[in-house]
Design a protein around this motif. Sequence first.
Motif, PDB file in Angstrom:
ATOM      1  N   LEU A 110      17.777  65.055  94.494  1.00 47.87           N
ATOM      2  CA  LEU A 110      18.879  65.888  94.301  1.00 47.87           C
ATOM      3  C   LEU A 110      19.928  65.173  93.303  1.00 47.87           C
ATOM      4  O   LEU A 110      20.250  64.522  93.553  1.00 47.87           O
ATOM      5  CB  LEU A 110      19.563  66.286  95.413  1.00 47.87           C
ATOM      6  CG  LEU A 110      20.501  67.706  95.333  1.00 47.87           C
ATOM      7  CD1 LEU A 110      19.837  69.001  94.945  1.00 47.87           C
ATOM      8  CD2 LEU A 110      21.377  67.916  96.739  1.00 47.87           C
ATOM      9  N   GLY A 143      29.574  71.040  94.212  1.00 51.04           N
ATOM     10  CA  GLY A 143      29.062  70.217  93.631  1.00 51.04           C
ATOM     11  C   GLY A 143      27.822  71.171  92.781  1.00 51.04           C
ATOM     12  O   GLY A 143      27.500  72.017  93.306  1.00 51.04           O
ATOM     13  N   THR A 203      23.587  65.525  91.431  1.00 53.22           N
ATOM     14  CA  THR A 203      24.817  66.182  91.872  1.00 53.22           C
ATOM     15  C   THR A 203      25.935  66.009  90.689  1.00 53.22           C
ATOM     16  O   THR A 203      26.209  64.837  90.660  1.00 53.22           O
ATOM     17  CB  THR A 203      25.131  66.042  93.154  1.00 53.22           C
ATOM     18  OG1 THR A 203      24.159  66.736  94.015  1.00 53.22           O
ATOM     19  CG2 THR A 203      26.546  66.982  93.370  1.00 53.22           C
ATOM     20  N   TRP A 242      20.311  76.455  89.175  1.00 50.79           N
ATOM     21  CA  TRP A 242      21.293  75.362  89.588  1.00 50.79           C
ATOM     22  C   TRP A 242      21.603  76.083  90.866  1.00 50.79           C
ATOM     23  O   TRP A 242      22.215  77.148  90.921  1.00 50.79           O
ATOM     24  CB  TRP A 242      22.397  75.265  88.714  1.00 50.79           C
ATOM     25  CG  TRP A 242      21.784  74.438  87.269  1.00 50.79           C
ATOM     26  CD1 TRP A 242      21.386  74.867  86.505  1.00 50.79           C
ATOM     27  CD2 TRP A 242      21.931  72.826  87.485  1.00 50.79           C
ATOM     28  NE1 TRP A 242      21.121  73.760  85.633  1.00 50.79           N
ATOM     29  CE2 TRP A 242      21.344  72.304  86.024  1.00 50.79           C
ATOM     30  CE3 TRP A 242      22.334  71.851  88.269  1.00 50.79           C
ATOM     31  CZ2 TRP A 242      21.178  71.205  85.603  1.00 50.79           C
ATOM     32  CZ3 TRP A 242      22.203  70.298  87.707  1.00 50.79           C
ATOM     33  CH2 TRP A 242      21.688  70.183  86.469  1.00 50.79           C
ATOM     34  N   ASN A 271      16.300  74.777  95.341  1.00 44.16           N
ATOM     35  CA  ASN A 271      16.785  73.365  95.531  1.00 44.16           C
ATOM     36  C   ASN A 271      17.170  72.874  97.141  1.00 44.16           C
ATOM     37  O   ASN A 271      17.681  72.036  97.092  1.00 44.16           O
ATOM     38  CB  ASN A 271      18.171  73.256  94.780  1.00 44.16           C
ATOM     39  CG  ASN A 271      18.126  73.427  93.473  1.00 44.16           C
ATOM     40  OD1 ASN A 271      17.131  73.079  92.791  1.00 44.16           O
ATOM     41  ND2 ASN A 271      18.918  74.274  92.817  1.00 44.16           N
ATOM     42  N   ALA A 292      31.676  67.705  96.137  1.00 47.31           N
ATOM     43  CA  ALA A 292      30.307  67.965  95.944  1.00 47.31           C
ATOM     44  C   ALA A 292      29.805  68.765  97.252  1.00 47.31           C
ATOM     45  O   ALA A 292      28.931  69.683  96.944  1.00 47.31           O
ATOM     46  CB  ALA A 292      29.801  66.617  96.131  1.00 47.31           C
ATOM     47  N   LYS A 327      24.168  71.432  91.500  1.00 46.65           N
ATOM     48  CA  LYS A 327      23.030  70.619  91.885  1.00 46.65           C
ATOM     49  C   LYS A 327      21.795  71.205  91.397  1.00 46.65           C
ATOM     50  O   LYS A 327      21.655  72.443  91.298  1.00 46.65           O
ATOM     51  CB  LYS A 327      23.178  70.547  93.374  1.00 46.65           C
ATOM     52  CG  LYS A 327      24.477  70.125  94.044  1.00 46.65           C
ATOM     53  CD  LYS A 327      24.307  70.213  95.458  1.00 46.65           C
ATOM     54  CE  LYS A 327      25.674  69.433  96.283  1.00 46.65           C
ATOM     55  NZ  LYS A 327      25.721  69.874  97.790  1.00 46.65           N
ATOM     56  N   ARG A 339      17.400  69.991  92.028  1.00 46.01           N
ATOM     57  CA  ARG A 339      16.358  68.963  92.471  1.00 46.01           C
ATOM     58  C   ARG A 339      15.562  68.924  91.006  1.00 46.01           C
ATOM     59  O   ARG A 339      15.018  69.674  90.478  1.00 46.01           O
ATOM     60  CB  ARG A 339      15.590  69.600  93.678  1.00 46.01           C
ATOM     61  CG  ARG A 339      16.139  69.424  94.752  1.00 46.01           C
ATOM     62  CD  ARG A 339      15.444  69.572  96.027  1.00 46.01           C
ATOM     63  NE  ARG A 339      16.299  69.326  97.322  1.00 46.01           N
ATOM     64  CZ  ARG A 339      16.602  68.215  97.843  1.00 46.01           C
ATOM     65  NH1 ARG A 339      16.100  67.111  97.413  1.00 46.01           N
ATOM     66  NH2 ARG A 339      17.304  68.367  99.016  1.00 46.01           N
ATOM     67  N   THR A 363      22.870  74.303  98.695  1.00 44.07           N
ATOM     68  CA  THR A 363      21.503  74.260  98.037  1.00 44.07           C
ATOM     69  C   THR A 363      20.646  75.424  98.482  1.00 44.07           C
ATOM     70  O   THR A 363      19.546  75.727  97.751  1.00 44.07           O
ATOM     71  CB  THR A 363      20.575  72.692  98.233  1.00 44.07           C
ATOM     72  OG1 THR A 363      20.447  72.765  99.737  1.00 44.07           O
ATOM     73  CG2 THR A 363      21.435  71.766  97.598  1.00 44.07           C
TER      74      THR A 363
END
Length: 446
Positions: free
Chosen positions: A197, A112, A199, A70, A248, A108, A114, A116, A75
């Motif tokens: 993605l 956030g 989130t 994560w 990600n 975010a 996140k 993918r 990212t």
Amino acid sequence: MTRTAATPRTSTLAVLGLALLTTAAVHPPATAESPSAPKAAATPVPVINGDAVLPAFTGTDPSKAAVTGWSVGSTDGAGTSEGVWRYGPAASGHPDGKVGVMLIGSGADKYGFKQRLRGVRPGAKVTVTWDDSPGVGKDCRPRDVELGQTYSVQGSGGTRLVELTEPDPDKETNTLGEGIWRTKRTYAFTADEYDPLLTFASTMPVSKTNSAKCGAMIADIKATEIAPALDKTVRSNELPESVAYKGNDKRPVGEAVTECVKNASQCTFTPENAYSFPYYEPARQNGESYINCTRSTLNRTRPLKFTARTISDLPPAAGLPPAPGGDPTAMTAQYAGGTGSTPAWNPTIERTVNEVVKPAEVSWFETQGGRQRTEGWFTSNPTPADPHQDWRLHTVIDHPAPGVSDRVFHRTGPMTAAEEARCRANRPTADTPNDAASPAAGADRD
């Protein structure tokens, strides 16, 4: 007589070249899947470390280590340091003993949580499930959780959903909460990119986070998808662009190519068989049309020459296709290893055919190339232990098909009105003289 383009006409057809595959298995990209086909079932989508147990930790104190797989905020790698806190089974209060991930900071972009969703393609209908609770941490004050806590969830292509947890009116200061968990929360969206993605982010005002030390908790994140149907109506000049990711993080395609061309084993190519297929391109006239203005049948041999090319948006360094006269690259070998075939990337085909044209008919030839459209992923080999180091490059390559022979059609038909007029045109010669000025004599007399 010759002309360079055929005028539409009613014609007869002779097939001189046939596919090596049966016509039932090879189709031109003409129609999409039937809308009456059975509805596809949902299939699981891999969520890396969806239960948030890695890296492992114990005790009741929160773990502030980056969560494997994560990213927080950015990212690029793990993102924001200490961007989320995790509470283990002894502290989260989850009824099934799940690890709880607390979204401590609002927004975010910076905080956030996140990831993918690997392998999901545009048009897929994705459903995400998870559990939620107000924060249980000792830093969560009664006023932070007494009315519940808000957070958002959003997938690429979907609308942003804001959720409110259950309230916790019994939370005490400097004491772990018990957790008030709701299970199987759901969010659905239609992906608009490869590897969309996902989130999660706190939406609580800063005044209700105790300086980014308290927020809603989530756990047991899972996903399913209904993949889109194969669409064969997409023409070769409308193929989706290649896209690349490292973990990600979305990266330029050229960076992924640079990684994969290092050596033949650096990456592997895995075709998406459900979205790859052989087909025949539309028939095209080859050469000139011949008009038979005589009273005899024309029977002769005729040379045909046509070319085919590979369609790919990958940079030349990928070698897909190889540069003219150049050597294959590591990615050329990776593609061949994944597909089990080595295409003739840009071939020139020459054939000699027999042409028969009846009087007052027009003859021409059409060719139809056999092609292969392959979608797939170049990925790091072996898969890195750290998911943030995993390179993935999705591409679509459309090239001459090794297992489908080209077709050659001999077509004939009646002349058009314009062609008939050309055949009736006066010959470019002078009139035969009749010697009108000379006296008739001998055999010229009646």
